[in-house]
Motif scaffolding. Structure first.
Motif, PDB file in Angstrom:
ATOM      1  N   ALA A  68      15.019 -48.685 -14.757  1.00 45.57           N
ATOM      2  CA  ALA A  68      13.721 -49.337 -14.950  1.00 45.57           C
ATOM      3  C   ALA A  68      13.867 -50.830 -14.695  1.00 45.57           C
TER       4      ALA A  68
ATOM      5  N   GLY B  50       7.180 -45.699 -11.206  1.00 41.96           N
ATOM      6  CA  GLY B  50       6.023 -44.826 -11.289  1.00 41.96           C
ATOM      7  C   GLY B  50       5.489 -44.571 -12.674  1.00 41.96           C
ATOM      8  N   SER B  51       5.983 -45.311 -13.649  1.00 38.46           N
ATOM      9  CA  SER B  51       5.557 -45.092 -15.031  1.00 38.46           C
ATOM     10  C   SER B  51       5.026 -46.385 -15.640  1.00 38.46           C
ATOM     11  N   GLU B  52       4.450 -46.238 -16.824  1.00 38.18           N
ATOM     12  CA  GLU B  52       3.924 -47.406 -17.516  1.00 38.18           C
ATOM     13  C   GLU B  52       5.043 -48.131 -18.269  1.00 38.18           C
ATOM     14  N   ARG B  53       4.767 -49.378 -18.602  1.00 43.30           N
ATOM     15  CA  ARG B  53       5.715 -50.162 -19.378  1.00 43.30           C
ATOM     16  C   ARG B  53       5.829 -49.581 -20.778  1.00 43.30           C
ATOM     17  N   GLU B  54       7.043 -49.539 -21.299  1.00 42.92           N
ATOM     18  CA  GLU B  54       7.264 -48.955 -22.620  1.00 42.92           C
ATOM     19  C   GLU B  54       8.180 -49.839 -23.460  1.00 42.92           C
TER      20      GLU B  54
ATOM     21  N   GLU C 194      17.849 -41.859 -16.656  1.00 42.26           N
ATOM     22  CA  GLU C 194      16.472 -42.115 -17.091  1.00 42.26           C
ATOM     23  C   GLU C 194      16.273 -43.493 -17.707  1.00 42.26           C
TER      24      GLU C 194
ATOM     25  N   ARG D 194      10.471 -51.866 -20.899  1.00 36.11           N
ATOM     26  CA  ARG D 194      10.943 -51.443 -19.577  1.00 36.11           C
ATOM     27  C   ARG D 194       9.847 -50.649 -18.877  1.00 36.11           C
ATOM     28  N   GLN D 195       9.913 -50.675 -17.564  1.00 33.58           N
ATOM     29  CA  GLN D 195       8.953 -49.923 -16.756  1.00 33.58           C
ATOM     30  C   GLN D 195       9.714 -49.113 -15.720  1.00 33.58           C
ATOM     31  N   PRO D 196       9.864 -47.823 -15.981  1.00 28.83           N
ATOM     32  CA  PRO D 196      10.536 -46.953 -15.008  1.00 28.83           C
ATOM     33  C   PRO D 196       9.689 -46.818 -13.748  1.00 28.83           C
TER      34      PRO D 196
END
Length: 116
Positions: free
Chosen positions: A92, A42-46, A89, A38-40
């Motif tokens: 994503a 403004g964040s990187e893919r996790e 949270e 998943r990619q929230p």
């Protein structure tokens, strides 16, 4: 070549549930594993969760353990991600990732939005 189509994303309230699907087509006979990332915003893919194609092994990111369950239906070439007790949270774009003997493939993603 493998094609992946994710579905099931949408809007959920905190504490609610959604089930994502990842349907694979094409060359699936040499599949090793399928994972959800998943990619929230403004964040990187996790990494979220993964399963071997045989279903013998599964793994989860610590932040989703006990809330998310990955499963697969080999007859339908589909992998699912059941998401319970959703939190804001968890918002994503969720991507399906497939690995086989020839390489890896990403789906286009499905958006999950969790409201508080």
């Amino acid at each position: 070549q493998v094609q992946l189509v994710e579905s099931g994303g949408g809007l959920a309230q905190a504490g609610g549930s959604l089930r994502l699907s990842c349907a694979a087509s094409g060359r699936t006979s040499t599949s090793y594993a399928v994972a959800w990332f998943r990619q929230p915003p403004g964040s990187e893919r996790e990494f979220v969760a993964a399963t071997t194609w045989s279903g013998g092994r599964v793994s989860y990111a610590d932040v989703v353990k006990g809330r998310f369950t990955i499963s697969r239906d080999n007859a339908k070439n589909t992998v699912y991600l059941q998401m319970n007790s959703l939190k804001p949270e968890d918002t994503a774009v969720y991507y399906c990732h497939h690995e086989d003997a020839y390489g890896s493939t990403w789906g286009k993603g499905t958006l999950v939005t969790v409201s508080s």
